[in-house]
Design an enzyme around this catalytic site. Structure first.
Site, PDB file in Angstrom:
ATOM      1  N   SER A 110      14.147 -26.084  -3.500  1.00  0.00           N
ATOM      2  CA  SER A 110      14.005 -27.210  -2.572  1.00  0.00           C
ATOM      3  C   SER A 110      13.366 -28.454  -3.184  1.00  0.00           C
ATOM      4  O   SER A 110      13.939 -29.051  -4.082  1.00  0.00           O
ATOM      5  CB  SER A 110      13.232 -26.729  -1.358  1.00  0.00           C
ATOM      6  OG  SER A 110      13.248 -27.695  -0.364  1.00  0.00           O
ATOM      7  N   HIS A 111      12.184 -28.775  -2.710  1.00  0.00           N
ATOM      8  CA  HIS A 111      11.517 -30.015  -3.111  1.00  0.00           C
ATOM      9  C   HIS A 111      10.696 -29.844  -4.394  1.00  0.00           C
ATOM     10  O   HIS A 111      10.063 -30.784  -4.838  1.00  0.00           O
ATOM     11  CB  HIS A 111      10.594 -30.462  -1.976  1.00  0.00           C
ATOM     12  CG  HIS A 111       9.636 -29.372  -1.582  1.00  0.00           C
ATOM     13  ND1 HIS A 111      10.052 -28.238  -0.930  1.00  0.00           N
ATOM     14  CD2 HIS A 111       8.313 -29.221  -1.797  1.00  0.00           C
ATOM     15  CE1 HIS A 111       9.012 -27.446  -0.736  1.00  0.00           C
ATOM     16  NE2 HIS A 111       7.949 -28.015  -1.257  1.00  0.00           N
ATOM     17  N   ASP A 116      15.557 -34.261  -0.123  1.00  0.00           N
ATOM     18  CA  ASP A 116      14.959 -33.425  -1.167  1.00  0.00           C
ATOM     19  C   ASP A 116      16.063 -32.797  -2.020  1.00  0.00           C
ATOM     20  O   ASP A 116      17.262 -33.054  -1.809  1.00  0.00           O
ATOM     21  CB  ASP A 116      14.001 -32.384  -0.571  1.00  0.00           C
ATOM     22  CG  ASP A 116      14.695 -31.305   0.222  1.00  0.00           C
ATOM     23  OD1 ASP A 116      15.836 -31.527   0.648  1.00  0.00           O
ATOM     24  OD2 ASP A 116      14.091 -30.228   0.412  1.00  0.00           O
ATOM     25  N   ASP A 123      17.528 -29.932  -2.272  1.00  0.00           N
ATOM     26  CA  ASP A 123      18.602 -29.144  -1.654  1.00  0.00           C
ATOM     27  C   ASP A 123      19.148 -29.790  -0.379  1.00  0.00           C
ATOM     28  O   ASP A 123      19.971 -29.186   0.319  1.00  0.00           O
ATOM     29  CB  ASP A 123      18.148 -27.707  -1.380  1.00  0.00           C
ATOM     30  CG  ASP A 123      17.029 -27.618  -0.372  1.00  0.00           C
ATOM     31  OD1 ASP A 123      16.181 -28.535  -0.331  1.00  0.00           O
ATOM     32  OD2 ASP A 123      16.984 -26.629   0.389  1.00  0.00           O
ATOM     33  N   ASP A 148      17.944 -30.585   2.628  1.00  0.00           N
ATOM     34  CA  ASP A 148      17.623 -30.282   4.029  1.00  0.00           C
ATOM     35  C   ASP A 148      16.544 -31.204   4.590  1.00  0.00           C
ATOM     36  O   ASP A 148      16.380 -31.311   5.797  1.00  0.00           O
ATOM     37  CB  ASP A 148      17.282 -28.796   4.243  1.00  0.00           C
ATOM     38  CG  ASP A 148      16.229 -28.266   3.308  1.00  0.00           C
ATOM     39  OD1 ASP A 148      15.716 -29.035   2.468  1.00  0.00           O
ATOM     40  OD2 ASP A 148      15.919 -27.062   3.400  1.00  0.00           O
ATOM     41  N   ARG A 149      15.801 -31.893   3.714  1.00  0.00           N
ATOM     42  CA  ARG A 149      14.746 -32.790   4.217  1.00  0.00           C
ATOM     43  C   ARG A 149      15.202 -34.238   4.209  1.00  0.00           C
ATOM     44  O   ARG A 149      16.088 -34.609   3.434  1.00  0.00           O
ATOM     45  CB  ARG A 149      13.513 -32.705   3.322  1.00  0.00           C
ATOM     46  CG  ARG A 149      12.902 -31.350   3.288  1.00  0.00           C
ATOM     47  CD  ARG A 149      11.629 -31.399   2.474  1.00  0.00           C
ATOM     48  NE  ARG A 149      11.029 -30.078   2.431  1.00  0.00           N
ATOM     49  CZ  ARG A 149       9.752 -29.852   2.185  1.00  0.00           C
ATOM     50  NH1 ARG A 149       8.942 -30.859   1.937  1.00  0.00           N
ATOM     51  NH2 ARG A 149       9.290 -28.627   2.175  1.00  0.00           N
ATOM     52  N   LYS A 163      17.618 -27.025   8.578  1.00  0.00           N
ATOM     53  CA  LYS A 163      17.367 -28.437   8.783  1.00  0.00           C
ATOM     54  C   LYS A 163      18.380 -29.204   7.949  1.00  0.00           C
ATOM     55  O   LYS A 163      18.926 -28.669   6.992  1.00  0.00           O
ATOM     56  CB  LYS A 163      15.932 -28.801   8.426  1.00  0.00           C
ATOM     57  CG  LYS A 163      15.444 -28.395   7.042  1.00  0.00           C
ATOM     58  CD  LYS A 163      13.941 -28.627   6.951  1.00  0.00           C
ATOM     59  CE  LYS A 163      13.373 -28.324   5.566  1.00  0.00           C
ATOM     60  NZ  LYS A 163      12.986 -26.916   5.420  1.00  0.00           N
TER      61      LYS A 163
HETATM   62  C1  VG1 Z   1       7.041 -26.208   3.377  1.00  0.00           C
HETATM   63  C2  VG1 Z   1       6.930 -26.994   4.665  1.00  0.00           C
HETATM   64  C3  VG1 Z   1       7.710 -26.296   5.762  1.00  0.00           C
HETATM   65  C4  VG1 Z   1       9.158 -26.110   5.319  1.00  0.00           C
HETATM   66  C5  VG1 Z   1       9.193 -25.362   4.001  1.00  0.00           C
HETATM   67  C6  VG1 Z   1      10.583 -25.218   3.443  1.00  0.00           C
HETATM   68  O1  VG1 Z   1       6.471 -24.949   3.550  1.00  0.00           O
HETATM   69  O2  VG1 Z   1       5.588 -27.152   5.043  1.00  0.00           O
HETATM   70  O3  VG1 Z   1       7.622 -27.046   6.943  1.00  0.00           O
HETATM   71  O4  VG1 Z   1       9.886 -25.378   6.272  1.00  0.00           O
HETATM   72  O5  VG1 Z   1       8.412 -26.054   3.035  1.00  0.00           O
HETATM   73  O6  VG1 Z   1      11.159 -26.460   3.247  1.00  0.00           O
HETATM   74  P1  VG1 Z   1       4.996 -24.589   3.048  1.00  0.00           P
HETATM   75  O7  VG1 Z   1       4.830 -23.129   3.321  1.00  0.00           O
HETATM   76  O8  VG1 Z   1       4.967 -24.966   1.601  1.00  0.00           O
HETATM   77  O9  VG1 Z   1       4.075 -25.460   3.818  1.00  0.00           O
HETATM   78  V1  VG1 Z   1      12.297 -26.641   2.044  1.00  0.00           V
HETATM   79  O10 VG1 Z   1      12.910 -28.137   2.178  1.00  0.00           O
HETATM   80  O11 VG1 Z   1      11.248 -26.338   0.729  1.00  0.00           O
HETATM   81  O12 VG1 Z   1      13.316 -25.409   2.197  1.00  0.00           O
HETATM   82 CO    CO Z   2      14.527 -28.375   0.994  1.00  0.00          CO
END
Ligand code: VG1
Ligand code: CO
Length: 563
Positions: free
Chosen positions: A117-118, A289, A291, A293-294, A390
Site C-alpha cells: 500500500s502506502h 497511494d 495501490d 485505494d487511498r 476503499k
Molecule cells: C492504516 C490505516 C487504516 C487503513 C490501513 C490500510 O492502518 O490507519 O485506516 O485501513 O492502513 O490501508 P494502521 O493499522 O497502520 O493504522 V492501505 O491503503 O495500507 O491498504
Molecule cells: Co492502500
C-alpha cells in the site's frame, strides 16, 4: 504443454498474523528461502480449504519491486494446487479497488493482492501479500487467523516450477498440469474498472465541469498518481474519457520503487501536490497511494479536505451520483478513529451509522447485508458498496460529481457543510518507526489508565480549557451480522463534550512500531470555523501527550507526520 508439480518439504515459520490489511514485511524477508512460497500455500489452503481444487482466483499488485517474481511463484503454486483458472493482472499491475471489482465481476473465489500500500517499495523497502475473499473484500479476521495458524503447521508446499507465463501478453494461455487443465488469463483490469466507473458516475457532467461547458469556467485539476499503480487508470479516465491534458496528470508511470518516495497521499508525503496547488493555478488536486485505494483531496490554494470531512460531505450529497439514485442510500459507517462528522449527516437523514475498528475488512459484512452504502476512514480511505475496498479514484470522481452538481469550489462546499453541521476539528499524529518496547510500554500504561474507572469524571486541564472524562475504554466491536468480536482496537478517552483522544499501534508497518494519536473536538461556533485544527486542538493534544507520557517513554519530541 504437459507439466508436473512437485512437493517441497519446508519448515513451519513465523508467518505472523496479517495486520490491518494483509502481511507486510521487508522485501528481504519474502526473499528468504521458501518464505513467499510458504505464505502463499498457507493462504490458499487456509482461505479456500476444499474449494481450492477447481477454484478460480485472481492475482495482481501495485507494481512494486518483487511483484513480478511473486506473481510467477503464485501462478506456479496455484497450478500445482489444482486451481482451474487464474486471472493475472497485465504486467502484474492491478489496483486494490480494481482487484475487488474483478473478483466481483468475474465471480472469482478470491484474489491475492501484492501490495504494501502506502509503504515505500524497492529492494530495501517493503512488500506485502494480502488475500481478498469472494465478496471482493479483505479477508476477515477468521480467515487471517486461520492463515496464521497454518504457518505454524506447514511442512510442505506444492509448486509447478517449470511453468512460465508471459504476463505482458493479454489473453488466455492453457496448461496441462498433473493431467488437469490450468488456465491463465492475463487481463487488462483498467478497462474493467473504467467501464464500472462509467456505470456509477455521470461522466458527461464531470466532463462539463472540467471543460467548462455551457459558458462556465473550466475546473483545472491536478492528479498525482505518485508513481504507484494508479497511473494507467488516471490516464484512461482523465485523459481519454474526460479530456484532461496530459500535463495535468503527473507521476503516472508506475515505478518499482515509487521514485524512491513514500506513496502515501498525505500532506507530508504528497508535498509536491500541496506546493503546486498553493500556486493557485488549480481548483482541484488529488493524489493516491501505491495501490490506489487511498485519496487526498485538495481545493484551490491547497485547501485541505480532511478525510473525515470528505466522508461527511459525500454522505450529504450522494444523490447526485447515478449509482445511488438507483440503489438508494442504505446507511453509513466509519472506522472508530474517524471523526464523527459523518454521524451528524446520518442523524439528520435518519440513517444508520456504524463505528467499526480500523481496517476495511470490517465494512464488508455490513455492505453484504444491505445496511451500508458509504464508508470511510480518517486515513484517506473513502468508498462505497460498489466494491469491497476503499477506492481512491472513485472518491475523486464522487467529489467531482458533487462539485459539478453544486457549482461550487471545494472550499465553498466544505464551508457550507460546516455551517450546516458544525465542524469536527480533527488531527492525527503519527510517530513512525518507534522502538517496539517503549511503544508497547506506553500502550500498556494507557491500558492501565483506562482500566481504572476512578478516572471517569476527572477533570483535565490545559491552557484555559478543562475537559471532563466521560468514558474510557479499549474499543471493542461486535459485528452486527456475524456477531464476531474484535477487541482491543484502540484506547479511547472520551470527554463530556464529545471530544476524543485515541491511541493505537499501527498494524501495517513492517519495522518497529508506529504510534497513532488521534484528536477530535467539535465546534458549533461559526466564528471559529476558520481556525487551524492545530490551534483549536492544542489543549487536547497536550493532555494526550501528558496522559500517555509519549514523549518521555518513546523519546520522540515530534511526530513524523501530522494530518
Ligand atoms: C492504516 C490505516 C487504516 C487503513 C490501513 C490500510 O492502518 O490507519 O485506516 O485501513 O492502513 O490501508 P494502521 O493499522 O497502520 O493504522 V492501505 O491503503 O495500507 O491498504
Ligand atoms: Co492502500
Amino acid at each position: 504443454m504437459a507439466l508436473t508439480s512437485k512437493i517441497v518439504q519446508t519448515k513451519t515459520f513465523d508467518g505472523q498474523k496479517p495486520g490491518t490489511s494483509g502481511l507486510r514485511k521487508a522485501v528481504k524477508v519474502y526473499k528468504e528461502e521458501n518464505y513467499t512460497e510458504n505464505f502463499v500455500q498457507c493462504t490458499l489452503t487456509a482461505a479456500l480449504g476444499d474449494k481450492l481444487t477447481g477454484s478460480t482466483l485472481a492475482v495482481g499488485g501495485d507494481g512494486r519491486y518483487f511483484g513480478k517474481e511473486a506473481t510467477l511463484k503464485i501462478i506456479q503454486i496455484c497450478a500445482a494446487n489444482g486451481v482451474s483458472k487464474l486471472l493475472v493482472a497485465h504486467n502484474g499491475l492491478m489496483s486494490t479497488p480494481a482487484v475487488s471489482c474483478v473478483i466481483r465481476k468475474y465471480k472469482t473465489d478470491g484474489a491475492i493482492i501484492l501490495t504494501a500500500s502506502h509503504n515505500p517499495g524497492g529492494p530495501d523497502a517493503d512488500f506485502g501479500i494480502k488475500y481478498n475473499i469472494a465478496n471482493g473484500g479483505p479477508a476477515p479476521e477468521a480467515v487471517t487467523n486461520a492463515i496464521y495458524d497454518m504457518t505454524k503447521k506447514i511442512s510442505s508446499y506444492k509448486i509447478c516450477p517449470d511453468l512460465t507465463v508471459d504476463i505482458s501478453k493479454l489473453g488466455k494461455q492453457e496448461f496441462q498440469v498433473d493431467g488437469h487443465t490450468f488456465i491463465v488469463e492475463v487481463i487488462d483490469s483498467v478497462s474493467d474498472y473504467v467501464a464500472y466507473m462509467k456505470e456509477i458516475f455521470d461522466f458527461d457532467a464531470i466532463k462539463g465541469l472540467l471543460q467548462g461547458l455551457g459558458g462556465k469556467q473550466p475546473l483545472n485539476v491536478l492528479i498525482n498518481a505518485m508513481h504507484g499503480v494508479m497511473g494507467p487508470y488516471v490516464k484512461k479516465i482523465f485523459q481519454e474519457e474526460l479530456g484532461t491534458p496530459a500535463s495535468n496528470c503527473v507521476n503516472c508511470e508506475p515505478l518499482e520503487d515509487f521514485g524512491g518516495l513514500h506513496p502515501d497521499p498525505n500532506l507530508t508525503y504528497a508535498a509536491d501536490l500541496v506546493e503546486e496547488l498553493k500556486k493557485g493555478q488549480h481548483g482541484f488536486g488529488a493524489a493516491f497511494d501505491g495501490d490506489g485505494d487511498r485519496n487526498m483531496i485538495l481545493g484551490q490554494n491547497a485547501f485541505f479536505v480532511t478525510p473525515s470531512d470528505s466522508l461527511a460531505v459525500l454522505a450529504d450529497n450522494l444523490e447526485c451520483i447515478p449509482y445511488f439514485q438507483k440503489t438508494g442510500v442504505k446507511g453509513y459507517a466509519r472506522s472508530m478513529p474517524t471523526s464523527g462528522a459523518v454521524d451528524r449527516v446520518a442523524n439528520k437523514k435518519g440513517k444508520e451509522c456504524f463505528e467499526v475498528p480500523t481496517g476495511w475488512k470490517f465494512f464488508g459484512n455490513l455492505m453484504d447485508s444491505g445496511r451500508l452504502s458509504l464508508c470511510g476512514e480518517e486515513s484517506f480511505g473513502t468508498g462505497s458498496d460498489h466494491i469491497r475496498e476503499k477506492d481512491g479514484l472513485w472518491a475523486v470522481l464522487a467529489w467531482l460529481s458533487v462539485l459539478a452538481r453544486k457549482q461550487q469550489s471545494v472550499e465553498e462546499v466544505i464551508r457550507e457543510h460546516w455551517k450546516l453541521y458544525g465542524r469536527n476539528f480533527y488531527t492525527r499524529y503519527d510517530y513512525e518507526n518507534c522502538e517496539t518496547d517503549p511503544a508497547n510500554k506506553m500502550m500498556a500504561n494507557l491500558n492501565n489508565y483506562i482500566s481504572d474507572s476512578s478516572n471517569i469524571g476527572q477533570l483535565l486541564s490545559s491552557g484555559e480549557k478543562t475537559y471532563k472524562i466521560a468514558k474510557i475504554d479499549n474499543f471493542s466491536y461486535t459485528d452486527p451480522v456475524d456477531a464476531s468480536v474484535s477487541s482491543k482496537q484502540g484506547i479511547r478517552i472520551i470527554f463530556s463534550d464529545d471530544s476524543r483522544i485515541i491511541f493505537r499501534l499501527s498494524g501495517t508497518g513492517s519495522s518497529g512500531a508506529t504510534i497513532r494519536m488521534y484528536i477530535e473536538g467539535y465546534e458549533s461556533d461559526e466564528q471559529k470555523f476558520s481556525l487551524s485544527p492545530q490551534d483549536v486542538l492544542k489543549p487536547l493534544i497536550e493532555i494526550a501527550l501528558t496522559i500517555s507520557q509519549l514523549r518521555e517513554i518513546t523519546g520522540r519530541k515530534e511526530p513524523t507526520v501530522i494530518t
